[in-house]
Design a protein around this motif. Sequence first.
Motif, short mmCIF file in Angstrom:
data_model
loop_
_atom_site.label_atom_id
_atom_site.label_comp_id
_atom_site.label_asym_id
_atom_site.label_seq_id
_atom_site.Cartn_x
_atom_site.Cartn_y
_atom_site.Cartn_z
N ILE A 166 4.91 76.07 -42.05
CA ILE A 166 3.80 75.35 -41.40
C ILE A 166 4.22 73.91 -41.15
CG2 ILE A 166 1.38 74.66 -41.65
CD1 ILE A 166 1.09 77.01 -43.66
N VAL A 167 4.86 73.33 -42.17
CA VAL A 167 5.33 71.94 -42.03
C VAL A 167 6.33 71.85 -40.87
CG1 VAL A 167 6.68 70.14 -43.17
CG2 VAL A 167 4.95 71.41 -44.48
N GLU A 168 7.27 72.80 -40.80
CA GLU A 168 8.29 72.78 -39.74
C GLU A 168 7.66 72.96 -38.36
OE1 GLU A 168 11.34 71.74 -40.23
OE2 GLU A 168 10.73 71.53 -42.34
N CYS A 169 6.69 73.85 -38.30
CA CYS A 169 5.99 74.09 -37.04
C CYS A 169 5.33 72.79 -36.54
CB CYS A 169 4.94 75.18 -37.23
SG CYS A 169 3.76 75.35 -35.90
N LEU A 170 4.71 72.06 -37.46
CA LEU A 170 4.04 70.81 -37.09
C LEU A 170 5.05 69.74 -36.71
CD1 LEU A 170 1.26 70.88 -39.81
CD2 LEU A 170 0.97 71.20 -37.35
N LYS A 171 6.18 69.73 -37.40
CA LYS A 171 7.23 68.76 -37.07
C LYS A 171 7.75 68.99 -35.66
CE LYS A 171 8.90 67.38 -41.62
NZ LYS A 171 9.92 67.64 -42.66
N SER A 172 7.73 70.26 -35.22
CA SER A 172 8.22 70.56 -33.87
C SER A 172 7.34 69.91 -32.80
CB SER A 172 8.33 72.07 -33.66
OG SER A 172 7.05 72.62 -33.37
N TYR A 173 6.12 69.52 -33.17
CA TYR A 173 5.24 68.77 -32.25
C TYR A 173 5.38 67.25 -32.49
CZ TYR A 173 2.79 73.06 -30.91
OH TYR A 173 2.46 74.30 -30.41
N GLY A 174 6.35 66.87 -33.30
CA GLY A 174 6.56 65.45 -33.57
C GLY A 174 5.61 64.90 -34.63
N LEU A 175 4.93 65.79 -35.35
CA LEU A 175 3.98 65.30 -36.37
C LEU A 175 4.68 65.13 -37.70
CD1 LEU A 175 0.96 67.60 -35.46
CD2 LEU A 175 1.20 65.16 -34.97
N ASN A 176 4.28 64.10 -38.40
CA ASN A 176 4.88 63.81 -39.69
C ASN A 176 4.08 64.52 -40.78
OD1 ASN A 176 6.27 62.71 -41.79
ND2 ASN A 176 5.30 60.68 -41.62
N ALA A 177 4.38 65.82 -40.95
CA ALA A 177 3.60 66.64 -41.88
C ALA A 177 4.38 66.85 -43.16
CB ALA A 177 3.29 67.98 -41.23
N HIS A 178 3.66 67.02 -44.25
CA HIS A 178 4.33 67.37 -45.50
C HIS A 178 3.43 68.25 -46.37
CE1 HIS A 178 2.02 63.82 -46.73
NE2 HIS A 178 1.99 64.39 -47.92
N PHE A 179 4.09 69.03 -47.21
CA PHE A 179 3.39 69.91 -48.14
C PHE A 179 2.82 69.07 -49.27
CE2 PHE A 179 3.89 72.57 -52.09
CZ PHE A 179 2.79 73.38 -51.84
N SER A 180 1.57 69.33 -49.63
CA SER A 180 0.94 68.63 -50.73
C SER A 180 0.43 69.66 -51.74
CB SER A 180 -0.21 67.78 -50.19
OG SER A 180 -1.00 67.30 -51.24
N PRO A 181 1.11 69.77 -52.89
CA PRO A 181 0.71 70.80 -53.85
C PRO A 181 -0.76 70.62 -54.25
CG PRO A 181 2.77 69.74 -54.51
CD PRO A 181 2.21 68.95 -53.37
N VAL A 182 -1.53 71.64 -54.51
CA VAL A 182 -1.08 72.99 -54.70
C VAL A 182 -0.86 73.74 -53.38
CG1 VAL A 182 -1.76 75.21 -55.74
CG2 VAL A 182 -2.38 73.08 -56.86
N ASN A 183 -1.77 73.55 -52.43
CA ASN A 183 -1.84 74.51 -51.33
C ASN A 183 -2.17 73.90 -49.97
OD1 ASN A 183 -4.36 73.84 -52.40
ND2 ASN A 183 -5.30 75.72 -51.70
#
Lengths: 100, 268
Positions: free
Chosen positions: B115-132
């Motif tokens: 999901i993070v990679e998919c968002l990055k492909s749109y140039g968005l600075n996304a990151h996983f935030s535990p837990v979910n």
Amino acid sequence: MTVQATLKAPGEKLIRIRLELEAHEVREAAISGDFFIHPEESVSILEEALLGRPGTQEKLLKRLQDTVELGGLELVGISAESIASCALKAYENRKGPGKA
Amino acid sequence: MEEWRLIIDRPGRGTYNMAVDLSILNSLARQACPPTLRLYSWYPPAITIGYFQRLEEEVRINKCRAAGVDVIRRVTGGGAVFHDRELTYSVFIPLSHSLALPSIRESYGLLCSPIVECLKSYGLNAHFSPVNDVLTGGAKLSGSAQTRRNGVLLQHGTLLVGADTELMFSLLNVSKEKSVAAAEGSPEGRVTSLSALLGELVLDGEFQTDLSMRLANAFAEGLGCVFVQAELSEAERREALEIEEGLFKREEWNRDRSIRPAFGAAGD
């Protein structure tokens, strides 16, 4: 008498506990919230661990920790500590304005 | 490379959407299908609540009824979600598979990374935030929930495309604790959407398809598999309709879970 309490420990999800009390004993307990317990159905054995007299925080915590360990439960976004604290908070509410 | 199945569903009603996830889980438990990624959306909009939530605490049921919004309890934990304009995924992996990590926490990290990679492909600075959760700019864009049943890992989650936040907040009860957390700058309770972040791009009629393809590609890359697109099998569709009637349309499940889902009934 029904009492309840809500707890949001740092880094955890929200927990709500409702207790049905009779003569200072917990007859029924319900734990709800947006946490995860695996397997899901085993929330009922945690609720059972809250029945009777809660005793001290330490004793209640031990009872919950044993339940988690014996049942092979995995708790995510919730902990035995926060369940114990929330249950005691609800139990204390029998004396005051927090009555449901 | 291992072949997995990719199902891209038409928008579905909430009770059916949740039933299909369970029927695929059962199908995989019977080894009647390969590991599967399902991408879907919702029409009409619906609300799901987490397994451990109390319906009357989470939603304003009369307003939901008036708005024609069904409220359905999930088989997974987590919070209440208003499903409107979004892309939803569900991924099904046998617990014997090396990608079904034993630790649930680590497993969220692995399965949220596409999901993070998919968002990055749109140039968005996304990151996983535990837990979910997956966040961007401190706000939640995606949330997921996992269960393990009958030898199968199911994780489903959403990617918010657009949000009628006014309708959403009129239907959901947002707890005092969460409002406080949001006011104090915690991401809990703060949500954003792809339309807020990407603007006009999202208005394009092809956006949902583009997003689906990017997400599927990110899963293929992240999990090291190749997808073969297929439909639900006839048996899966039939079982989904049975589960929808027997579980997700029943008050006994949605209100107080006094009935239990039949996991892998046909296989046991």
